[in-house]
Design a protein around this motif. Sequence first.
Motif, PDB file in Angstrom:
ATOM      1  N   GLN A 216       0.921   7.912 -12.803  1.00  0.00           N
ATOM      2  CA  GLN A 216       0.071   7.780 -11.755  1.00  0.00           C
ATOM      3  C   GLN A 216       0.614   6.800 -10.825  1.00  0.00           C
ATOM      4  N   GLU A 217       1.639   6.061 -10.675  1.00  0.00           N
ATOM      5  CA  GLU A 217       2.184   5.368  -9.875  1.00  0.00           C
ATOM      6  C   GLU A 217       3.301   5.942  -9.199  1.00  0.00           C
ATOM      7  N   ILE A 218       3.638   7.108  -9.648  1.00  0.00           N
ATOM      8  CA  ILE A 218       5.165   8.567  -9.106  1.00  0.00           C
ATOM      9  C   ILE A 218       4.083   9.183  -7.796  1.00  0.00           C
ATOM     10  N   GLN A 219       2.542   9.199  -8.472  1.00  0.00           N
ATOM     11  CA  GLN A 219       1.526  10.177  -7.105  1.00  0.00           C
ATOM     12  C   GLN A 219       1.189   8.992  -6.742  1.00  0.00           C
ATOM     13  N   LEU A 220       1.204   7.958  -6.805  1.00  0.00           N
ATOM     14  CA  LEU A 220       0.624   6.711  -5.748  1.00  0.00           C
ATOM     15  C   LEU A 220       2.005   6.488  -5.198  1.00  0.00           C
ATOM     16  N   HIS A 221       3.414   6.831  -5.367  1.00  0.00           N
ATOM     17  CA  HIS A 221       4.581   6.334  -3.998  1.00  0.00           C
ATOM     18  C   HIS A 221       4.127   7.704  -3.808  1.00  0.00           C
ATOM     19  N   LEU A 222       4.472   8.895  -3.915  1.00  0.00           N
ATOM     20  CA  LEU A 222       4.299  10.189  -3.058  1.00  0.00           C
ATOM     21  C   LEU A 222       3.458  10.269  -2.167  1.00  0.00           C
ATOM     22  N   LEU A 223       1.734   9.467  -2.262  1.00  0.00           N
ATOM     23  CA  LEU A 223       0.933   9.795  -1.509  1.00  0.00           C
ATOM     24  C   LEU A 223       1.243   8.628  -0.110  1.00  0.00           C
ATOM     25  N   GLU A 224       1.756   7.514  -0.752  1.00  0.00           N
ATOM     26  CA  GLU A 224       2.157   6.270   0.437  1.00  0.00           C
ATOM     27  C   GLU A 224       3.209   6.779   1.480  1.00  0.00           C
ATOM     28  N   LEU A 225       3.969   7.732   0.766  1.00  0.00           N
ATOM     29  CA  LEU A 225       5.097   8.508   1.749  1.00  0.00           C
ATOM     30  C   LEU A 225       4.600   9.645   2.556  1.00  0.00           C
ATOM     31  N   LEU A 227       1.103   9.249   3.705  1.00  0.00           N
ATOM     32  CA  LEU A 227       0.321   8.247   4.739  1.00  0.00           C
ATOM     33  C   LEU A 227       0.895   7.607   5.346  1.00  0.00           C
ATOM     34  N   SER A 228       2.494   7.664   5.607  1.00  0.00           N
ATOM     35  CA  SER A 228       3.308   6.422   6.626  1.00  0.00           C
ATOM     36  C   SER A 228       3.520   7.005   7.929  1.00  0.00           C
ATOM     37  N   SER A 229       3.339   5.959   8.757  1.00  0.00           N
ATOM     38  CA  SER A 229       3.398   6.636   9.727  1.00  0.00           C
ATOM     39  C   SER A 229       4.519   7.797  10.444  1.00  0.00           C
ATOM     40  N   ASN A 230       4.858   7.539   9.449  1.00  0.00           N
ATOM     41  CA  ASN A 230       6.106   8.633   9.575  1.00  0.00           C
ATOM     42  C   ASN A 230       6.467   9.416   8.876  1.00  0.00           C
ATOM     43  N   ALA A 231       5.610   9.964   8.223  1.00  0.00           N
ATOM     44  CA  ALA A 231       5.834  10.570   7.673  1.00  0.00           C
ATOM     45  C   ALA A 231       4.961  12.862   8.639  1.00  0.00           C
ATOM     46  N   THR A 232       5.957  13.657   7.839  1.00  0.00           N
ATOM     47  CA  THR A 232       5.659  14.552   8.826  1.00  0.00           C
ATOM     48  C   THR A 232       3.865  15.184   8.696  1.00  0.00           C
ATOM     49  N   THR A 233       3.664  15.219   6.960  1.00  0.00           N
ATOM     50  CA  THR A 233       1.917  15.493   7.037  1.00  0.00           C
ATOM     51  C   THR A 233       0.923  14.774   7.911  1.00  0.00           C
ATOM     52  N   ARG A 234       1.734  13.546   8.725  1.00  0.00           N
ATOM     53  CA  ARG A 234       0.265  12.724   9.354  1.00  0.00           C
ATOM     54  C   ARG A 234       0.576  13.276  11.446  1.00  0.00           C
TER      55      ARG A 234
END
Length: 236
Positions: A216-225, A227-234
């Motif tokens: 779960q901590e790994i998945q949370l870290h991936l979601l944070e990446l 949803l960050s301001s520099n993320a390509t998905t966002r």
Amino acid sequence: ITLACAAFGVGITYVLPQSFRAEAELLPPDRISSSNLLSKFNSGFALEMLKEVENPSVDLLQNILESRSLAERLSRDSAIHEFFASQGMQGPAIVDAVRKAVKVLPGFSKMTVQGTLETRWSPTASEKERARLLSSQITNQAIAYMDSTLRSEIRSLAHGTRLYADSDYALKQQQLDSLDHLQEAFEQANGVVKLEAQTEAGIEQIAKLRAERDEQEIQLHLLELDLSSNATTREA
């Protein structure tokens, strides 16, 4: 007068007792490696100072070779006993004579063991030959006795260590058995099926929970990446 003195001198050599000496050299432990240092010291004072350094191995070998037990054992040899008995010695006198016959000369890099036997007055050729042979025999037997003594001491030390280890293992096994009995009595008194099985199940469950937490901590870290301001998905 000169011829008379010469004849007397030659004649007295057949009357005086003759001594025969055999020598053996030993390299004691802890000094074999230091024997090559002798060539590096040119000063006699430095060499004499090094000779005075104590070595427990040399002291041990010297004590064995000069012990009375060694003299008693050598005196029980039939040839050596017969040699001293032919000179009119008996019992303790033979032991003392054997003890005086074996000498140890400790040195810096080696030890010298000497076996000296002296014939009677007016010795025959057979007596001289026997003294010559026995001088080497008494030296060799002294070294052989020293080796057997060291081996027996090492074996006795190993045997004592083994007995101590066996007794300590038996004591620990008894303590473990008593703890097992106490655990069984506690389980029966409190209605617990098996503490050991429950403990293993608890450890296994804890391991599973820790694995899930890490995932779960790994998945949370991936979601944070993501949803960050520099993320390509966002940005998309």
